[in-house]
Design an enzyme around this catalytic site. Structure first.
Site, PDB file in Angstrom:
ATOM      1  N   ASP A 147     -10.400  51.285  25.470  1.00  0.00           N
ATOM      2  CA  ASP A 147     -10.628  52.435  26.588  1.00  0.00           C
ATOM      3  C   ASP A 147      -9.856  53.426  25.771  1.00  0.00           C
ATOM      4  OD1 ASP A 147     -10.933  53.990  28.894  1.00  0.00           O
ATOM      5  OD2 ASP A 147      -8.900  53.319  29.151  1.00  0.00           O
ATOM      6  N   ASP A 155      -8.373  56.960  27.757  1.00  0.00           N
ATOM      7  CA  ASP A 155      -7.421  57.475  28.765  1.00  0.00           C
ATOM      8  C   ASP A 155      -6.782  56.560  29.375  1.00  0.00           C
ATOM      9  OD1 ASP A 155      -8.328  60.501  28.586  1.00  0.00           O
ATOM     10  OD2 ASP A 155     -10.070  59.822  29.003  1.00  0.00           O
ATOM     11  N   THR A 195     -15.467  54.260  26.811  1.00  0.00           N
ATOM     12  CA  THR A 195     -14.825  55.562  27.477  1.00  0.00           C
ATOM     13  C   THR A 195     -15.764  56.089  28.605  1.00  0.00           C
ATOM     14  OG1 THR A 195     -13.737  57.386  27.593  1.00  0.00           O
ATOM     15  CG2 THR A 195     -15.780  57.097  25.813  1.00  0.00           C
ATOM     16  N   GLY A 196     -15.150  56.389  29.614  1.00  0.00           N
ATOM     17  CA  GLY A 196     -15.962  57.156  30.720  1.00  0.00           C
ATOM     18  C   GLY A 196     -16.150  58.518  30.155  1.00  0.00           C
ATOM     19  N   LYS A 206     -18.972  49.489  31.359  1.00  0.00           N
ATOM     20  CA  LYS A 206     -18.673  49.064  30.364  1.00  0.00           C
ATOM     21  C   LYS A 206     -18.994  47.865  29.905  1.00  0.00           C
ATOM     22  CE  LYS A 206     -15.018  52.388  29.839  1.00  0.00           C
ATOM     23  NZ  LYS A 206     -13.499  52.696  29.785  1.00  0.00           N
ATOM     24  N   ASP A 249      -7.034  49.796  31.340  1.00  0.00           N
ATOM     25  CA  ASP A 249      -6.032  50.239  32.183  1.00  0.00           C
ATOM     26  C   ASP A 249      -6.507  50.308  33.536  1.00  0.00           C
ATOM     27  OD1 ASP A 249      -6.919  52.947  31.497  1.00  0.00           O
ATOM     28  OD2 ASP A 249      -5.280  53.601  32.861  1.00  0.00           O
ATOM     29  N   ASN A 268     -12.655  51.136  36.026  1.00  0.00           N
ATOM     30  CA  ASN A 268     -13.883  51.168  35.204  1.00  0.00           C
ATOM     31  C   ASN A 268     -13.810  50.261  33.968  1.00  0.00           C
ATOM     32  OD1 ASN A 268     -12.017  52.945  33.725  1.00  0.00           O
ATOM     33  ND2 ASN A 268     -13.514  54.377  33.268  1.00  0.00           N
TER      34      ASN A 268
END
Length: 271
Positions: free
Chosen positions: A8, A10, A42-43, A195, A218, A221
């Site tokens: 991930d 962020d 990642t989003g 994900k 973290d 998501n």
């Protein structure tokens, strides 16, 4: 042994300033030199990732990126889609109607930017544009029939979103993959877009077993990919729910938690 590391961005790989330390970059290259594939999950939209991919030297052939929280799997070199799962236009209309009912602003993330039919741009939509360095387009509803709707986002203050989320009908959790990615963002994706599901698709494409995957994250998501991976690692700054579901908890993103986990991986063997 581990053959793929899913990271991930962020709150995980990136520090509060959105940076990656030289030491972490070097450790990632050490892991890659052992033949381990490193995949950003990642989003964020794919189009915003070019600087990070260059920084991490992940732009060659046979490199992959999972973006839009799993709605798009692309090759990192040319951006060709290996898998994509946008929302249908009918679902866009349903989610927009819910945003109006809850008196929330919304926007869509698609291939070339952020789109909304809101006549006034909400400050949190502007913030998403700033985060991803992307233009914001004000368009009529009919325009959303012409673009892939990778995800829809309700935006607002933390308190306003908290109140609104409680009012979302239970049936929506069966129709969509819903998650809160930041205090000011609540997302709707296709139920087959996450994900974890898209990491599974990539693993199948590469002939890699779940037991050969290490995933680090973290936030809410990230939970699906931590559960899919043979080893799921939560950041020290992760939410309690994520820590409870992880196999290990590493240091925070400010303490180079990703580097710490990868050093442990190198120490105990990769392949």
């Amino acid at each position: 042994m581990i053959r793929l590391v899913a990271l991930d961005l962020d709150g995980t790989l990136l520090d509060r300033q959105g940076g990656i330390s030289d030491a972490t970059r070097q450790t990632i290259q050490q892991v890659r030199s052992r033949g381990v594939k490193v995949v950003l999950c990642t989003g964020r939209p794919f189009y915003s990732l070019a600087p990070l991919l260059l920084q991490l030297e992940l732009t060659g052939a046979e490199e992959y990126v999972i973006s839009f929280n799993g709605a798009l799997l692309s090759d990192a070199q040319g951006g060709q889609a290996l898998f994509e799962q946008p929302l249908p236009y009918e679902e866009y209309l349903a989610i927009k109607a819910l945003s109006e009912q809850l008196q929330l602003a919304y926007h869509v993330q698609s291939q070339k930017g952020i789109y909304t039919s809101n006549k006034t741009i909400d400050p949190h939509t502007a913030y998403d544009g700033y985060l991803n360095q992307t233009p914001i387009h004000c368009v009529p509803d009919a325009y959303f029939q012409e673009i892939p709707i990778y995800k829809m986002m309700f935006v607002g203050t933390e308190e306003k979103l908290k109140r609104a989320i409680k009012q979302i009908p239970d049936t929506y959790s069966q129709r969509y993959n819903m998650m809160q990615s930041l205090d000011c963002f609540f997302e709707f994706l296709h139920p087959q877009a996450s994900k974890g599901q898209t990491l599974q698709r990539l693993a199948h494409h590469l002939g890699i077993q779940p037991s050969e995957i290490l995933a680090i994250g973290d936030n809410e998501n990230d939970l699906s990919m931590l559960n899919f991976a043979g080893i799921g690692v939560a950041m020290g700054n992760a939410e309690d729910q994520i820590k409870k579901n992880a196999d290990y908890v590493t240091k925070t993103n400010e303490e180079e938690g990703v580097r710490h986990s990868l050093l442990q991986l190198l120490k105990h063997g990769v392949r």
